[in-house]
Design a protein around this motif. Structure first.
Motif, PDB file in Angstrom:
ATOM      1  N   LYS A 125       0.972  -1.221   0.081  1.00 39.46           N
ATOM      2  CA  LYS A 125      -0.047   0.205   0.023  1.00 39.46           C
ATOM      3  C   LYS A 125       1.043   1.291   0.042  1.00 39.46           C
ATOM      4  O   LYS A 125       0.619   2.206  -0.343  1.00 39.46           O
ATOM      5  N   LEU A 126       2.094   1.422   0.680  1.00 41.87           N
ATOM      6  CA  LEU A 126       2.874   2.180   0.835  1.00 41.87           C
ATOM      7  C   LEU A 126       3.868   2.412  -0.426  1.00 41.87           C
ATOM      8  O   LEU A 126       4.562   3.340  -0.481  1.00 41.87           O
ATOM      9  N   SER A 127       4.078   1.361  -1.232  1.00 41.61           N
ATOM     10  CA  SER A 127       4.910   1.500  -2.263  1.00 41.61           C
ATOM     11  C   SER A 127       6.167   1.264  -1.841  1.00 41.61           C
ATOM     12  O   SER A 127       7.209   2.033  -2.592  1.00 41.61           O
ATOM     13  N   LEU A 128       6.547   0.547  -0.898  1.00 42.50           N
ATOM     14  CA  LEU A 128       7.923   0.413  -0.294  1.00 42.50           C
ATOM     15  C   LEU A 128       8.550  -0.859  -1.135  1.00 42.50           C
ATOM     16  O   LEU A 128       8.075  -1.692  -1.622  1.00 42.50           O
ATOM     17  N   VAL A 129       9.924  -0.624  -1.562  1.00 44.66           N
ATOM     18  CA  VAL A 129      10.575  -1.285  -2.298  1.00 44.66           C
ATOM     19  C   VAL A 129      11.026  -2.498  -1.566  1.00 44.66           C
ATOM     20  O   VAL A 129      11.276  -2.624  -0.318  1.00 44.66           O
ATOM     21  N   LEU A 148      16.477   0.628   0.995  1.00 43.55           N
ATOM     22  CA  LEU A 148      16.095   0.105  -0.574  1.00 43.55           C
ATOM     23  C   LEU A 148      15.064   1.052  -1.333  1.00 43.55           C
ATOM     24  O   LEU A 148      15.123   1.513  -2.371  1.00 43.55           O
ATOM     25  N   THR A 149      14.069   1.556  -0.340  1.00 48.59           N
ATOM     26  CA  THR A 149      12.857   2.223  -1.000  1.00 48.59           C
ATOM     27  C   THR A 149      13.682   3.905  -1.469  1.00 48.59           C
ATOM     28  O   THR A 149      13.184   4.263  -2.516  1.00 48.59           O
ATOM     29  N   ILE A 150      14.295   4.352  -0.689  1.00 48.81           N
ATOM     30  CA  ILE A 150      14.831   5.801  -0.925  1.00 48.81           C
ATOM     31  C   ILE A 150      15.687   5.428  -2.155  1.00 48.81           C
ATOM     32  O   ILE A 150      15.776   6.504  -3.051  1.00 48.81           O
ATOM     33  N   VAL A 177       7.517   6.961  -4.186  1.00 44.09           N
ATOM     34  CA  VAL A 177       8.371   5.800  -3.824  1.00 44.09           C
ATOM     35  C   VAL A 177       9.608   6.196  -2.636  1.00 44.09           C
ATOM     36  O   VAL A 177       9.678   5.722  -1.408  1.00 44.09           O
ATOM     37  N   SER A 178      10.212   7.084  -3.490  1.00 46.40           N
ATOM     38  CA  SER A 178      11.301   7.662  -2.266  1.00 46.40           C
ATOM     39  C   SER A 178      10.805   8.246  -1.231  1.00 46.40           C
ATOM     40  O   SER A 178      11.117   8.127  -0.265  1.00 46.40           O
ATOM     41  N   ILE A 186       9.318   8.892   4.718  1.00 41.74           N
ATOM     42  CA  ILE A 186       8.052   8.883   5.908  1.00 41.74           C
ATOM     43  C   ILE A 186       8.424   7.983   6.740  1.00 41.74           C
ATOM     44  O   ILE A 186       8.025   8.106   7.946  1.00 41.74           O
ATOM     45  N   MET A 187       8.994   6.580   6.583  1.00 42.08           N
ATOM     46  CA  MET A 187       9.392   5.580   7.186  1.00 42.08           C
ATOM     47  C   MET A 187      10.145   5.948   8.252  1.00 42.08           C
ATOM     48  O   MET A 187      10.437   5.420   9.278  1.00 42.08           O
TER      49      MET A 187
END
Length: 487
Positions: free
Chosen positions: A219-223, A282-284, A306-307, A312-313
């Motif tokens: 849902k958050l589009s995390l890698v 990974l996400t950033i 995504v970044s 936010i995390m």
């Protein structure tokens, strides 16, 4: 059953009332009045949004045997999402009143309010049954919104990808919940926290948390759960894309914080701290590197989002009141910054159909005001002072560093390096508009509609004021510190 408990759900009840009024207007009003439906929906939602600011509870209140809870900080994040949804409604007036879409105006507003109701349930849930109901209520209508442009193949393709992703992510999340229930024997957040704190870290607990994080990560589009994002953002109508990128992401981020802190806070350092480390890095990094390669602006902002989800995390990684305040403030700033960019894209797309970065070459010569708004949005998303994005990143980094571990310093350093990378690709848009002026601009000079101008005025004012006036963050931090029942 005491039905007076429903009165605790003030924001949800008002939202349901607004939904019913729009539904009745769509069904029973004569055809000549339907042309004013967009104005009716926007004004009604604006009244609802303002009213919700006066309905903040003084302390945490529970209903339905503790399955639902609200508090000042919960009401605050709902108000933030309301503001974002109102801006999306205003910006989408021109599109939804177009010849192809006007027959489905009512469905658009009703679907949006349905998803917002589901997000509110996710945020207030203190039992996983309520959370899953809210999750599905927020996800399924969004699939219909993504497929809203029924005459475009890309919209259909995006909807199929989104619904398949939603189904698989929900299945993964429910698998994790089955492990959690096996460990705790309950789905109440409080009961799970008691059971987890009474046991040592086991393989089953790690597996359960991995599935839960993966389910919400979609849902958050995390890698690596982000692969649907770019295609869905590109194929969906721009108004729906902007709603997906900020409102859906903001609600999921806050609900994720509540789940991790309230249910699994006692095993933070043993289990999910290192999981979030890996996901954030990974996400950033992946979001930034793939954004550099994009020429379509909707795909560009997809990888940008995504970044941004990785940043936010960092608020969740802090796992304290300052982290929660920084997360809410970041979401607020991100709403204004991202919707300012989407407002410009929507205005140009509605007039010309152009969405590529190369189409914006020399935009400042033909449409200087739109170019200026896009420049401010890019500066804020990149974190350039004195705009709001700089302070949102500053507070999110500060909340993470306050944890004090060596690993968190390394994590913040990596995030700071990635901020430099993001500065490069955000400035590519500014370069196209202000420096690449030798080529003839494909976007002709035109005048935006009143709703498009109003949406841009609100978002640009937010980008500037949130960066200059510090009282917004201080107010959110005070509320977060008073809502200590979450931690």
């Amino acid at each position: 059953m005491d039905y007076s408990q429903f009165l605790i759900m003030k924001q949800e009840i008002l939202l349901l009332a607004a939904f019913l009024l729009v539904f009745l207007y769509d069904i029973f009003m004569p055809k000549k009045c339907l042309n004013k439906m967009s104005a009716f929906a926007c004004i009604l939602f604006a009244i609802y949004t303002v009213a919700c600011f006066f309905l903040t509870p003084e302390s945490e209140v529970e209903a339905f045997a503790g399955m639902y809870a609200t508090s000042p900080i919960v009401a605050m994040i709902k108000n933030v999402l309301n503001v974002g949804a109102l801006i999306v409604l205003i910006q989408s007036v021109t599109w939804i009143n177009s010849e192809q879409q006007q027959i489905r105006r009512g469905e658009y507003y009703e679907l949006m309010m349905s998803t917002l109701f589901g997000m509110f349930l996710m945020i207030s849930a203190r039992h996983f049954l309520v959370f899953v109901i809210g999750l599905e209520l927020a996800s399924l209508p969004l699939a219909a919104m993504v497929a809203f442009d029924k005459y475009r193949y890309e919209s259909h393709e995006a909807a199929i990808k989104y619904i398949l992703t939603a189904v698989f992510s929900s299945a993964i999340f429910l698998m994790g919940l089955s492990f959690v229930y096996g460990l705790a024997g309950t789905l109440y957040f409080e009961g799970i926290a008691d059971a987890v704190s009474a046991t040592t870290s086991t393989a089953m607990l790690v597996t359960a948390l991995a599935f839960v994080i993966a389910g919400v990560g979609f849902k958050l589009s995390l890698v690596p759960f982000h692969l649907w994002t770019a295609d869905v953002y590109q194929g969906a109508p721009t108004a729906v894309t902007s709603y997906l990128s900020v409102i859906s992401k903001g609600s999921a981020a806050f609900a994720f914080l509540v789940i991790l802190v309230q249910c699994f806070g006692s095993v933070y350092s043993e289990v999910w701290e290192w999981m979030l480390y890996a996901l954030i890095i990974l996400t950033i990094t992946v979001g930034n590197l793939f954004a550099i390669r994009q020429r379509n602006l909707k795909r560009f902002l997809a990888f940008s989002s995504v970044s941004q989800a990785g940043y936010i995390m960092l608020g969740i990684e802090g796992a304290n009141e300052m982290g929660m305040a920084a997360l809410v403030y970041y979401i607020l700033v991100y709403i204004f910054s991202n919707l300012a960019a989407f407002g410009v894209i929507s205005a140009i797309e509605n007039k010309t159909g152009l969405v590529d970065m190369d189409d914006y070459n020399g935009l400042r010569k033909t449409n200087p005001k739109l170019a200026f708004c896009m420049m401010l949005a890019m500066f804020s998303l990149a974190g350039i002072p004195p705009f709001a994005g700089f302070f949102s990143k500053f507070f999110i980094f500060t909340s993470a560093i306050n944890q004090g571990s060596t690993a968190i310093y390394v994590l913040v350093l990596i995030a700071l390096i990635n901020t430099i990378i993001s500065l490069y690709y955000y400035l590519l848009v500014v370069k196209a508009m202000y420096i690449n002026t030798d080529e003839e601009c494909k976007v002709p000079t035109f005048k935006s509609t009143c709703s498009e101008r109003l949406g841009l005025i609100i978002t640009v004012a937010g980008v500037i004021l949130l960066g200059i006036v510090s009282v917004f963050y201080n107010h959110i931090l005070t509320i977060a510190q008073e809502s200590n029942s979450i931690f």
